[in-house]
Design a protein around this motif. Structure first.
Motif, short mmCIF file in Angstrom:
data_model
loop_
_atom_site.label_atom_id
_atom_site.label_comp_id
_atom_site.label_asym_id
_atom_site.label_seq_id
_atom_site.Cartn_x
_atom_site.Cartn_y
_atom_site.Cartn_z
N HIS A 65 4.57 2.88 1.69
CA HIS A 65 3.34 3.67 1.70
C HIS A 65 3.55 5.13 2.11
CE1 HIS A 65 1.51 -0.28 1.43
NE2 HIS A 65 0.35 0.29 1.21
N ILE A 66 4.74 5.47 2.58
CA ILE A 66 5.01 6.85 3.01
C ILE A 66 6.25 7.39 2.30
CG2 ILE A 66 5.61 8.35 4.95
CD1 ILE A 66 4.08 6.53 6.78
N HIS A 67 6.11 8.58 1.76
CA HIS A 67 7.24 9.25 1.10
C HIS A 67 7.48 10.59 1.78
CE1 HIS A 67 10.05 10.55 -1.92
NE2 HIS A 67 9.29 11.57 -2.28
N ILE A 68 8.73 10.84 2.18
CA ILE A 68 9.10 12.11 2.81
C ILE A 68 10.07 12.82 1.86
CG2 ILE A 68 10.05 13.25 4.83
CD1 ILE A 68 9.43 10.74 6.43
N SER A 86 0.80 2.66 14.18
CA SER A 86 0.60 1.29 14.67
C SER A 86 1.74 0.41 14.17
CB SER A 86 -0.74 0.75 14.17
OG SER A 86 -0.70 0.57 12.76
N ASP A 87 1.95 -0.72 14.82
CA ASP A 87 3.03 -1.63 14.41
C ASP A 87 2.83 -2.10 12.97
OD1 ASP A 87 4.22 -1.40 16.87
OD2 ASP A 87 3.29 -3.21 17.69
N ALA A 88 1.58 -2.37 12.60
CA ALA A 88 1.31 -2.82 11.24
C ALA A 88 1.63 -1.74 10.23
CB ALA A 88 -0.16 -3.23 11.13
N ALA A 89 1.31 -0.49 10.56
CA ALA A 89 1.58 0.62 9.66
C ALA A 89 3.07 0.87 9.52
CB ALA A 89 0.88 1.89 10.16
N LEU A 131 -5.25 4.82 7.09
CA LEU A 131 -5.09 5.09 5.65
C LEU A 131 -4.10 4.12 5.02
CD1 LEU A 131 -5.02 8.99 5.71
CD2 LEU A 131 -6.85 7.52 4.85
N ILE A 132 -3.03 3.81 5.75
CA ILE A 132 -2.04 2.86 5.25
C ILE A 132 -2.68 1.47 5.15
CG2 ILE A 132 0.10 1.66 5.83
CD1 ILE A 132 1.10 4.31 7.02
N ALA A 133 -3.49 1.12 6.12
CA ALA A 133 -4.17 -0.18 6.09
C ALA A 133 -5.11 -0.28 4.89
CB ALA A 133 -4.96 -0.38 7.38
N GLN A 134 -5.62 0.87 4.44
CA GLN A 134 -6.52 0.90 3.28
C GLN A 134 -5.74 1.10 1.96
OE1 GLN A 134 -10.00 3.46 3.95
NE2 GLN A 134 -9.60 3.28 6.14
N ASP A 135 -4.40 1.03 2.04
CA ASP A 135 -3.52 1.05 0.87
C ASP A 135 -3.43 2.41 0.18
OD1 ASP A 135 -1.63 -0.44 -0.54
OD2 ASP A 135 -3.00 -0.74 -2.22
#
Length: 215
Positions: free
Chosen positions: A184-187, A174-177, A146-150
């Motif tokens: 791309h991630i909010h906690i 993954s390393d890329a994520a 999902l992160i790879a797909q923005d």
């Protein structure tokens, strides 16, 4: 809950039996309203739960499967009502407002993710490290894609124990994520149900493993 998962027969089943007997002694109505049911296999649990159900002035269940479990404990329960969880009756005036995630997402679609600490050693009644690890790996793979797909991901929880699972989950991206996780991630900070509701209401999609989060 009609359930022995947490604490065995002397946990929830005994607590319900105890309240049923206290209600009878006090001569006040005792009801089960939109209750759920899960595991009730031991003789101790079945003894306590069947008698608690028998003493009730009214019984309803949040789904058909819960009613079937209750009917296996107390046959007349098969004619009881199925009524959705009472959380669905929350009036619009009590619902929380937007959390403002759309500004953080900057036009990207928002996906709320609510993991669960299921089977995690020292956190769940029935521990299974292999099951927990498989769950984390599969969900982390999905989040990495999902992160790879923005997509923009907000991590939420409806039980405090699940918050700890988030760090276990993010460690398996993954390393890329991981490199893109800060953008791309909010906690968010969640201290009450309205906080949870606000963040989920801003999302287009919800990936949830715990029933409470789905409701």
């Amino acid at each position: 809950q009609l359930d022995e998962e947490w604490g065995g027969g002397w946990g929830h089943p005994f607590a319900l039996f105890k309240w049923a007997m206290l209600a009878r002694m006090a001569k006040v109505p005792w009801v089960f309203a939109s209750v759920g049911a899960c595991k009730a296999a031991s003789a101790t649990s079945r003894f306590f739960l069947s008698r608690a159900l028998r003493r009730a002035h009214y019984r309803s269940y949040r789904d058909v499967n819960s009613r079937n479990i209750a009917a296996a404990l107390f046959a007349p329960a098969s004619a009881d009502a199925v009524v959705p969880d009472m959380a669905f009756s929350l009036p619009a005036s009590a619902q929380a407002s937007s959390a403002g995630l759309r500004d953080l997402a900057e036009g990207r679609k928002i996906i709320a993710v609510s993991p669960i600490t299921y089977a995690k050693p020292q956190n769940w009644p029935h521990e299974n490290a292999a099951v927990y690890e498989r769950y984390l790996t599969q969900l982390a793979d999905a989040l990495s894609q999902l992160i790879a797909q923005d997509y923009f991901i907000v991590m939420v929880w409806s039980a405090r124990a699940d918050k700890e699972t988030i760090s276990d989950l993010l460690a398996r991206l993954s390393d890329a994520a991981k490199k893109r996780s800060s953008s791309h991630i909010h906690i968010p900070l969640i201290t009450k149900w309205r906080d949870f509701y606000s963040f989920v209401s801003d999302a287009e999609f919800l990936i949830a493993s715990r029933l409470h989060s789905k409701i």
